[in-house]
Design a protein around this motif. Structure first.
Motif, mmCIF file in Angstrom:
data_model
loop_
_atom_site.group_PDB
_atom_site.id
_atom_site.type_symbol
_atom_site.label_atom_id
_atom_site.label_comp_id
_atom_site.label_asym_id
_atom_site.label_seq_id
_atom_site.Cartn_x
_atom_site.Cartn_y
_atom_site.Cartn_z
ATOM 1 N N SER A 25 0.826 -1.210 0.000
ATOM 2 C CA SER A 25 0.000 0.000 0.000
ATOM 3 C C SER A 25 0.859 1.258 0.000
ATOM 4 N N LEU A 28 2.211 1.866 -3.344
ATOM 5 C CA LEU A 28 1.205 2.307 -4.313
ATOM 6 C C LEU A 28 0.780 3.758 -4.130
ATOM 7 N N ILE A 29 1.297 4.446 -3.133
ATOM 8 C CA ILE A 29 0.926 5.851 -2.921
ATOM 9 C C ILE A 29 1.223 6.709 -4.143
ATOM 10 N N ALA A 31 1.032 5.911 -7.171
ATOM 11 C CA ALA A 31 0.115 5.531 -8.255
ATOM 12 C C ALA A 31 -1.255 6.170 -8.017
ATOM 13 N N PHE A 32 -1.368 7.463 -8.308
ATOM 14 C CA PHE A 32 -2.626 8.214 -8.193
ATOM 15 C C PHE A 32 -3.215 8.168 -6.793
ATOM 16 N N GLY A 33 -2.370 8.017 -5.785
ATOM 17 C CA GLY A 33 -2.850 8.002 -4.405
ATOM 18 C C GLY A 33 -3.597 6.739 -4.038
ATOM 19 N N LEU A 34 -3.498 5.713 -4.880
ATOM 20 C CA LEU A 34 -4.222 4.464 -4.618
ATOM 21 C C LEU A 34 -3.824 3.881 -3.259
ATOM 22 N N GLY A 35 -2.541 3.955 -2.941
ATOM 23 C CA GLY A 35 -2.070 3.436 -1.656
ATOM 24 C C GLY A 35 -2.709 4.157 -0.478
ATOM 25 N N LEU A 37 -5.700 5.554 -0.412
ATOM 26 C CA LEU A 37 -7.084 5.083 -0.301
ATOM 27 C C LEU A 37 -7.147 3.709 0.363
ATOM 28 N N ILE A 38 -6.220 2.835 -0.021
ATOM 29 C CA ILE A 38 -6.177 1.501 0.588
ATOM 30 C C ILE A 38 -5.873 1.611 2.075
ATOM 31 N N TRP A 41 -8.948 3.016 3.972
ATOM 32 C CA TRP A 41 -9.991 1.978 4.111
ATOM 33 C C TRP A 41 -9.565 0.964 5.170
#
Length: 130
Positions: A25, A28-29, A31-35, A37-38, A41
């Motif tokens: 995670s 992945l930060i 990568a469009f802030g995906l990390g 969001l994960i 959550w």
């Protein structure tokens, strides 16, 4: 310890419960802030579960907005089952299932820090109640 203070107050662990998922995670930060969001959550999932054990009661609370509560007398508990994988043992976390009667657990909680402490505490209190 005061009469109101719980003997055990635990929530599922984030990093210790899934260290490789945590590292992924963080990676992945970019990568469009995906990390992020994960991680958000995941953080909300861990904050939505709380296991408290005081002298004679086991309390499980689930949910952030909607709440679900399970309260058990320690004297009613027949078995506390602890499952730990190899990595769970390294990071000292595990899954707990609490049984009263029958073959189905009253509840299960994943990722609890030091689950054997919970099992030993309930066993000791149950023997003191009986």
């Amino acid at each position: 310890m005061s009469a109101r203070e719980p003997a055990i107050d635990a929530r599922p662990a984030m990093f210790r419960n899934h260290p490789f998922g945590f590292i992924l995670s963080v990676l992945l930060i970019p990568a469009f802030g995906l990390g992020l969001l994960i991680l958000l959550w995941w953080y909300l999932q861990t904050r939505s579960v709380r296991l408290r054990i005081d002298a004679d009661q086991v309390h499980l609370e689930r949910g952030l907005l909607s709440k679900s509560h399970v309260d058990l007398d320690i004297g009613q508990i027949r078995t506390v089952k602890v499952d730990q994988s190899f990595f769970d043992r390294i990071f000292r976390v595990g899954r707990i299932a609490v049984y009263t009667t029958g073959d189905n657990p009253e509840f299960r909680v994943n990722g609890i820090p030091d689950p054997n402490r919970v099992r030993e505490y309930v066993r000791g209190r149950r023997e003191g109640v009986a």
